[in-house]
Design an enzyme around this catalytic site. Structure first.
Site, short mmCIF file in Angstrom:
data_model
loop_
_atom_site.label_atom_id
_atom_site.label_comp_id
_atom_site.label_asym_id
_atom_site.label_seq_id
_atom_site.Cartn_x
_atom_site.Cartn_y
_atom_site.Cartn_z
N ILE A 643 72.73 111.65 61.69
CA ILE A 643 73.40 112.36 62.78
C ILE A 643 74.36 113.41 62.26
O ILE A 643 74.99 114.10 63.04
CB ILE A 643 74.16 111.39 63.71
CG1 ILE A 643 75.09 110.48 62.90
CG2 ILE A 643 73.19 110.58 64.53
CD1 ILE A 643 75.93 109.58 63.77
N GLY A 644 74.48 113.53 60.97
CA GLY A 644 75.39 114.55 60.49
C GLY A 644 75.28 114.68 58.99
O GLY A 644 74.65 113.88 58.31
N GLY A 646 77.65 116.48 55.55
CA GLY A 646 78.79 117.25 55.09
C GLY A 646 78.80 117.27 53.58
O GLY A 646 77.88 116.78 52.94
N GLY A 647 79.86 117.84 53.03
CA GLY A 647 79.96 117.92 51.60
C GLY A 647 79.96 116.52 50.98
O GLY A 647 79.49 116.30 49.87
N GLY A 649 78.35 113.85 52.07
CA GLY A 649 77.04 113.21 52.08
C GLY A 649 76.49 113.23 53.49
O GLY A 649 76.87 114.09 54.28
N LYS A 650 75.64 112.28 53.78
CA LYS A 650 75.02 112.27 55.10
C LYS A 650 75.61 111.18 55.98
O LYS A 650 76.10 110.18 55.48
CB LYS A 650 73.51 112.05 54.97
CG LYS A 650 72.81 113.23 54.34
CD LYS A 650 71.33 112.98 54.17
CE LYS A 650 70.66 114.23 53.62
NZ LYS A 650 69.27 113.99 53.25
N LYS A 666 78.56 106.61 56.90
CA LYS A 666 78.70 107.78 56.07
C LYS A 666 78.29 107.38 54.66
O LYS A 666 78.88 106.49 54.07
CB LYS A 666 80.16 108.24 56.10
CG LYS A 666 80.36 109.69 55.85
CD LYS A 666 81.67 110.15 56.47
CE LYS A 666 82.77 110.18 55.44
NZ LYS A 666 84.00 110.79 55.94
N ASP A 762 92.63 118.10 56.73
CA ASP A 762 91.33 118.65 57.12
C ASP A 762 91.11 118.50 58.63
O ASP A 762 90.05 118.09 59.08
CB ASP A 762 90.22 117.97 56.33
CG ASP A 762 88.96 118.84 56.25
OD1 ASP A 762 87.91 118.32 55.86
OD2 ASP A 762 89.03 120.03 56.61
#
Ligand SMILES: *[C@@H]1O[C@H](CO)[C@@H](O)[C@H](O)[C@H]1NC(C)=O
Ligand SMILES: *[C@@H]1O[C@H](CO)[C@@H](O)[C@H](O)[C@H]1NC(C)=O
Length: 996
Positions: A643-644, A646-647, A649-650, A666, A762
């Site tokens: 579902i997503g 990023g830097g 991982g998945k 994650k 962040d």
């Protein structure tokens, strides 16, 4: 195997001790909330009984943590369903549903006090001990299900005196001793599922009295003696499944040919002798399995019923020819005669009357017999496989050489019939659904594809009367959707798999009705109840089922059974949630204190340096998951569950082993040091931070070189998703304000209440997630920093050290996301809380304008400032708010965003000022009765669109009522994200309220 799935290992002693402590704390904390409970009380004897039942169970996963206080009904104790039909004014426990909760411990004798209870379900736990005889006092009990535990000891005779029992399931335990003769009194019992235990001794003849009995499942026990011929007198018996017992040397009673209702007879591996009975008199027989006995004589020549799908007489001592009567069986899927002494010729016409649909198959297994010739050329259709290996005919030099192809060693295991597993492709061949809400393309080919959130149902057919599911898929669809009263396009058999037995495991997906994207709550509950209460009935082929799990997606919720009282539960729910969350908070507090103590000890030992994180890190309050568990939860990290990304991982969506908990997982990129550091930072921080507006860490996995974090699943994605077209109906200004306020509160908690304070570093639209009610939750603490008491910490290890709160800037390498990074921090490398304020300012500007921080070379701060300074605010407000949003409010919102994102940190408000102003703004949009008000601008009222929380609108009062159904835009129109402003610089409205 199924059992293994369910049993989750018992946790360490220390953790258990802690749990006891927590339980104590929660008892004290939640007792206060009982004062708020209203309505009738549960009978005091039953309260005592429930407490005793709880007392003899262990609850390692805290499913029963709300079993506190003395009002189980008002506080909706998990799994307790109350009933008010008794006439003494007290409520009674009507149902106890404690299925699949990893419970251990024993069943308390006090169960017998619940003598109004009709439904008792402890399936799929790890309960030990024996069945208390007191259960025999539960006069009203209709359903008793203890399957899939570790219950041992003998069956008490008293259970035979349950006059209303209809469903009696004890399978998959270790119960020993004989089946009591008293069970012959259970005259209402329909389902007698006792397979996979250690029952021994003679089957009691008395069971023939069971005039309602439909399913007799006693396979996989140690029963001995003989098969009582009297069982033929049971007038309703459909399934007799006794395989894997030891009826040493006795015969199959001829009388069984008189059980005219019989659908399935399996006596496999029972050491039976004598002839195969002639069962041609049974008019609707589907399945006959007499494999692996010592049967002798010839195969009966009378034709079996046309309904038969499966005949297995293999591994016996049968002789004589293969009768020609097998040729007239239109539904035949498998005929297994291998490993006998059959002689004569190979029949070459058995398939002639079989109706082959596209997917139907027929397996004819004649291996290892004495078939010596062939009457005519063997030319079966492709759907038919014939196995002849080990017959003399295979070595003949007959001119009919086409035999060779049937004489080879079969590729599949000869022991198990050719059984296929499979999955089903829907009619849609889509890319993927937008967003991360668990949506999938609707599969039914007759409809245009669109995204909707299905819910999954895992079923296991315990005793299907077929050998090949594929030709029966449509039939199954009709059967299931007919039972559930849904349209046939709403059901997808997502996958199926044969298991030992044979049993058939099915994974179903149920989609909401056409043009709706989610099931509403009442429909979800109705359907779940159908399964829970075994209302899926009326089919002969599929037989009884086990309910394995529900997998809910999108907005769907697991139906936590709690009285069927009317719709005015909102306040009650609030109280309960309050009680629960308070109890949790307290419990967590204890954990945190304990953990911090432990940690500071460790630090002393290691001279103030953080302990090197490594495999086996233990953090209380956060569950440690096994790699397998998470692998399973995501179907092996299947791409479809992603579902997503990023830097780091998945991110995957998964469903835990309990079948109900949906989580986001994650998974760190392997071998990335940054990821590893972020992993431990996040565990450290989130395990001690608990706030309504911070995402909850459920656990982590640090195994096999993999590092994963497990969070509560956020069905509504992030603020970014909200603004960028996932939701067709734009969120109203009120919704956006409420979200902004929640997020600001989460950050304020980090700055002001966390000790030591934390700078998130962040904050961005992607990191503020939205739960099913659009409650914002700040996430991703991977690069967060604790604010240390000294400023000489030059390393960027993500930890810092503990100390007094201080706003002295931390000097550190700059991290963050372009567009959100505080320019001052960027210049000076000095990090303070005001850097988070800056990032939050950007999010506020996004919320009001619908723009992205940097897009097509335009910077959001510059664009908004420009509009602001020229009085053109209207031109920059998100056009999707429509023409009639409350302008003054929107402009104040914008002004706040601009001040937060001021270049100079000193000019920015603090986070508490941001919260205060947002609160002020929110309350200015709320009318006196607390309801959000609609109106039009001309009339002087602020309007901000329709339902404030679109997706929760579906669930307020059952059916959707006021619209509020979420629909999706096609991907083509979803891309933009912010309005085209060029043509809109016209109105130049002067704001009526100036920001302060
Ligand atoms: C029941 O027992 C048999 C034999 O031990 C085993 O093969 C089978 O898997 C068991 N059934 C289930 C559902 O566990
Ligand atoms: C579903 O939506 C389609 C396309 O918008 C429409 O043509 C159809 O009539 C709708 N069906 C129902 C049952 O509302």
């Amino acid at each position: 195997m199924g059992l293994e799935d369910q049993v989750i290992g018992v946790r360490r002693m220390g953790r258990q001790l802690l749990m006891v402590l927590l339980a104590l704390v929660t008892i004290f904390s939640s007792s206060t909330f009982v004062l708020f409970a209203s309505g009738q009380l549960l009978h005091p004897l039953e309260v005592t009984a429930l407490n005793a039942i709880r007392g003899s169970l262990n609850d390692p996963q805290n499913y029963l943590q709300n079993w506190q206080g003395n009002n189980p009904c008002a506080l909706n104790w998990t799994g307790v369903i109350c009933d008010s039909s008794s006439d003494d004014g007290y409520l009674r426990v009507r149902e106890l549903r404690l299925m699949n909760m990893s419970l251990t411990g024993t069943l308390a004798p006090q169960l017998g006090e619940l003598n109004y209870t009709i439904y008792l379900n402890f399936m799929w736990n790890s309960i030990t001990g024996s069945i208390p005889k007191e259960i025999g006092k539960m006069n009203y009990l209709q359903i008793l299900m203890l399957s899939g535990n570790r219950i041992s000891g003998p069956l008490p005779d008293e259970l035979g005196f349950l006059p209303n029992l209809t469903k009696f399931q004890l399978d998959l335990n270790q119960i020993s001793g004989p089946i009591p003769k008293t069970f012959g009194n259970l005259e209402k019992v329909q389902h007698f599922h006792m397979n996979n235990n250690s029952f021994s001794g003679q089957l009691p003849m008395e069971l023939y009295n069971l005039s309602a009995l439909v399913h007799l499942l006693l396979d996989n026990n140690n029963l001995s003696g003989y098969l009582p011929p009297e069982y033929s007198r049971m007038p309703k018996l459909k399934i007799m499944q006794l395989n894997n017992n030891n009826f040493n040397g006795t015969q199959i009673p001829d009388s069984y040919a008189n059980i005219s209702t019989l659908l399935k007879l399996t006596l496999r591996n029972c050491k039976l002798q004598g002839p195969v009975p002639d069962l041609s008199t049974i008019p609707g027989l589907y399945y006959l399995d007499l494999r692996s006995n010592n049967l002798t004589g010839s195969v009966p020549t009378n034709k079996l019923a046309n309904t038969i799908t499966t005949i297995d007489l293999s591994n016996n001592y049968l002789s004589g020819p293969i009768p020609s009567s097998f040729s007239g069986l239109p539904r035949l899927q498998r005929l297994s005669l291998e490993n006998n002494n059959l002689n004569g010729s190979v029949p070459s016409t058995i398939w002639q009357s079989v109706n082959f649909s596209a997917e139907a198959t027929l397996t004819l297994d004649f291996q290892n017999n004495s078939l010596s010739d062939i009457s005519s050329l063997l030319a079966p259709p492709v759907n038919v496989s014939v196995r002849l290996q080990g017959n003399p005919v295979c070595t003949s030099t007959d001119a009919l050489t086409n035999l060779i192809q049937f004489c080879g060693t079969p590729t599949t295991d000869a022991e198990s019939p050719k059984i296929s597993n499979g999955s089903v492709e829907g009619g849609c061949k889509p890319q993927s659904c937008p967003g991360s809400g668990g949506y999938e393309y609707f599969p039914a080919a007759t409809l245009p594809c669109f995204c909707a959130a299905p819910f999954g149902v895992g079923l296991r057919l315990r005793s299907p009367s077929i050998s090949d599911f594929r030709p029966y898929r449509d039939y199954f669809n009709n059967y299931m959707t007919g039972n559930l009263s849904i349209e046939s396009y709403q059901l997808l058999v997502d996958s199926f798999q044969w298991e030992e037995g044979p049993r058939l495991r099915l994974q179903l997906k149920l989609f909401p009705p056409q043009n709706e994207t989610d099931f509403n709550l009442s429909e979800t509950q109705r359907i779940q109840n159908m399964f829970f209460n075994f209302k899926i009935t009326g089919d002969n082929i599929f037989g009884p089922y086990d309910l394995l799990n529900f997998t809910l997606r999108g907005n769907a919720v697991i139906f936590n059974p709690s009285g069927k009282g009317g719709g005015n539960n909102a306040s009650k729910v609030g109280i309960i949630l309050g009680a629960v969350s308070c109890a949790i908070a307290l419990a967590v507090g204890i954990v945190v204190v304990w953990h911090l103590k432990r940690r500071s000890k460790q630090q002393q030992v290691s001279g103030g340096r953080k302990p090197t994180p490594k495999i086996g890190l233990k953090i209380e309050g956060v569950k440690e998951f096994g790699f397998e568990e998470l692998e399973k939860a995501t179907s092996g990290f299947n791409g479809s569950t992603q579902i997503g990304q990023g830097g780091y991982g998945k991110v995957y969506k998964g469903v835990l082993g309990d079948g109900t908990t949906v989580v986001a997982i994650k998974r760190a990129r392997q071998g990335s040091l940054t990821s590893e550091k972020e992993f431990f930072t996040e565990i450290e921080l989130l395990s001690r931070l608990h706030h309504r507006n911070l995402v909850s860490l459920l656990g982590y996995c640090d195994e096999k070189g993999e590092q994963m974090l497990v969070y509560e699943y956020m069905p509504n994605g992030s603020i970014h998703d909200l603004l960028c077209g996932r939701h067709e109906k734009a969120a109203s200004l009120g919704t956006r304000l409420t979200i902004a306020l929640g997020a600001a509160k989460g950050i304020l908690y980090l700055h002001a209440e966390a000790d030591p304070p934390i700078i998130h570093r962040d904050i961005k639209a992607n990191n503020i997630l939205l739960d099913s009610k659009l409650t914002p939750k700040v996430s991703d603490f991977g690069i967060s920093r604790l604010v240390p008491k000294t400023t000489d910490d030059e390393t960027d290890d993500g930890y810092g050290s503990y100390g007094e709160s201080s706003s002295a800037p931390i000097s550190t390498a700059v991290k963050g996301t372009p567009g959100y990074v505080d320019p001052e921090y960027f210049r000076s490398h000095k990090l303070t809380e005001k850097s988070d304020v800056y990032s939050m300012g950007i999010v506020l500007l996004e919320l009001v304008s619908g723009m992205q921080p940097i897009s097509h070379g335009k910077n959001i701060v510059r664009e908004v400032s420009l509009a602001w300074e020229t009085g053109m605010m209207e031109s920059i407000v998100d056009r999707r708010l429509g023409p009639s949003y409350p302008r003054g409010c929107a402009y104040r919102f914008m002004g706040l965003g601009l001040r937060c994102s001021h270049d100079d940190p000193k000019a920015r408000p603090t986070m508490s000022e941001v919260v205060r102003e947002l609160e002020d703004l929110c309350s200015s949009m709320t009318s006196s009765d607390g309801q959000l008000e609609e109106g039009d601008v001309a009339g002087g009222k602020w309007s901000y669109g329709s339902a404030p929380a679109m997706r929760s609108g579906n669930y307020r009062g059952g059916d959707s009522g006021g619209g509020g159904t979420l629909t999706f835009v096609s991907s083509a129109s979803a891309g933009g994200g912010f309005p085209d402003r060029g043509s809109d610089l016209v109105s130049g409205v002067i704001p009526t309220i100036r920001p302060r």
